[in-house]
Design a protein around this motif. Sequence first.
Motif, PDB file in Angstrom:
ATOM      1  N   VAL A  66      -1.428 -16.853 -20.476  1.00 14.84           N
ATOM      2  CA  VAL A  66      -2.398 -17.654 -19.727  1.00 14.84           C
ATOM      3  C   VAL A  66      -3.708 -17.793 -20.499  1.00 14.84           C
ATOM      4  O   VAL A  66      -4.340 -18.859 -20.497  1.00 14.84           O
ATOM      5  CB  VAL A  66      -2.643 -17.032 -18.334  1.00 14.84           C
ATOM      6  CG1 VAL A  66      -3.846 -17.670 -17.654  1.00 14.84           C
ATOM      7  CG2 VAL A  66      -1.412 -17.216 -17.464  1.00 14.84           C
ATOM      8  N   ALA A  70      -5.243 -21.379 -21.525  1.00 15.59           N
ATOM      9  CA  ALA A  70      -6.581 -21.812 -21.144  1.00 15.59           C
ATOM     10  C   ALA A  70      -7.401 -22.226 -22.358  1.00 15.59           C
ATOM     11  O   ALA A  70      -8.114 -23.235 -22.337  1.00 15.59           O
ATOM     12  CB  ALA A  70      -7.292 -20.703 -20.373  1.00 15.59           C
ATOM     13  N   CYS A  73      -6.226 -25.556 -23.615  1.00 13.78           N
ATOM     14  CA  CYS A  73      -6.722 -26.625 -22.732  1.00 13.78           C
ATOM     15  C   CYS A  73      -8.165 -26.968 -23.074  1.00 13.78           C
ATOM     16  O   CYS A  73      -8.565 -28.140 -23.055  1.00 13.78           O
ATOM     17  CB  CYS A  73      -6.616 -26.188 -21.271  1.00 13.78           C
ATOM     18  SG  CYS A  73      -4.939 -26.243 -20.594  1.00 13.78           S
ATOM     19  N   LEU A 112      -5.613 -21.554 -13.783  1.00 19.13           N
ATOM     20  CA  LEU A 112      -5.729 -21.012 -15.134  1.00 19.13           C
ATOM     21  C   LEU A 112      -6.331 -19.612 -15.162  1.00 19.13           C
ATOM     22  O   LEU A 112      -6.593 -19.085 -16.248  1.00 19.13           O
ATOM     23  CB  LEU A 112      -6.558 -21.950 -16.005  1.00 19.13           C
ATOM     24  CG  LEU A 112      -5.922 -23.299 -16.327  1.00 19.13           C
ATOM     25  CD1 LEU A 112      -6.892 -24.181 -17.104  1.00 19.13           C
ATOM     26  CD2 LEU A 112      -4.628 -23.116 -17.116  1.00 19.13           C
ATOM     27  N   VAL A 225      -0.235 -28.349 -17.856  1.00 23.63           N
ATOM     28  CA  VAL A 225      -0.628 -27.388 -16.829  1.00 23.63           C
ATOM     29  C   VAL A 225       0.165 -27.616 -15.546  1.00 23.63           C
ATOM     30  O   VAL A 225       0.639 -26.668 -14.906  1.00 23.63           O
ATOM     31  CB  VAL A 225      -2.143 -27.475 -16.562  1.00 23.63           C
ATOM     32  CG1 VAL A 225      -2.525 -26.646 -15.337  1.00 23.63           C
ATOM     33  CG2 VAL A 225      -2.934 -27.006 -17.776  1.00 23.63           C
TER      34      VAL A 225
END
Length: 415
Positions: A66, A70, A73, A112, A225
């Motif tokens: 994760v 993140a 992203c 997230l 996502v």
Amino acid sequence: MLAPTVSVLALAVVLAGAVARPFRLPEAAFALPAAGAVLAVGAVTPEAVREEAERLGPVIGFLAAVLVLAKLCDDEGLFHACGTWMARWARRRPRRLLGAVFGLASLITAVLSLDATVVLLTPVVFATSARMGARPGPHAYASAHLSNTASLLLPVSNLTNLLAFTATGLGFTRFALLMLLPWLAAIAVEYGIFRRFFARDLAAPAAPVEPPEPVAPPLFALCTVAATLVGFGLASATGLDPAWAAAAGATVLAVRALARRRTTPRALVRSAALPFLAFVLALGVVVRAVVDQGLGTALAHVLPDGTSLPALLGIAALAAVLANLINNLPATLALVPPASASGPGAVLAVLLGVNIGPNLTYAGSLATLLWRRIAHDHDHPVALGEFTRLGLLTVPVALTASTVALWASLRLLGG
């Protein structure tokens, strides 16, 4: 008496090191020697260490995936786009900006994890406030509070949820359904109190420095996502660990970023925060020692039984107090085993306490401590008095409202 004493001292050293981080040393620099100390004096057995490693292994793997997801992203421009969306939605009105921050921070925290909100969204909030000419206080505090409060919704939203998820015996979707009403109730209470607490700041006219320019939405990141979220549900339904879905989402974005030379293998490894993962494992060993040396028995005696409304309120309150005394991660590790004897509802009440409660003090969660450092880096020193007053206003009401909502969810959906 040696083993109990060393266990308590080891936990104190771990927490003090995580809070103060002298010489900017990582949390693991204190946790790993502490874990070695409790093992050396026999406060925890090698077998117990192996059990903790097996229990925390999937959690640590999921957390790493994760964190990478993140960061990728962010590299795709998702958080920059969020800042632009917030500014355009606010239309130079600080109250509307607060609403935008609440909405985005709640969603980002839920999907997230709270680390994304603290590390990646908080700087965007400061930049957006400055661009609008708005006072940053209400919006910055919102990102701090929601990194804790809004982490109730999904098993993936917070490390505390991941630590407790297996003990609930619930699937991914059922966990989310049971926590939906508490999540909404806690956020609504926070928003209402924020509007009143920061009324003067929100009423001050904004003086925009520059208008926000339109930004194309990062569709690939958004679709990845969304697909990862669907993967969480499918993995849970088929008996797979959600870590596989998180790893798949991170892999898709990583391959794209590497192919476009937007990142490097070294940067990907760094974004996984390996020292923090080692800290989580070592902390689990230290807490296991403290629990085995008497804390577990004490908590079992004071923890309310059952899932009646008074029992859930008592469990949530005890979890909130313990989170502020010893941090929410150790509190979760200590409270989940005895709470699980009363069923998943009691474990979910623990999560209400350890996720909402840390908004009361700096030391309640590592996320709050990290947020404070980021605020200082943006020339916004956090006043202890203001932080505490806001916590005293929000935590008891939000905790009560969300616990009542959990009780209602358990009655409506079972659990």
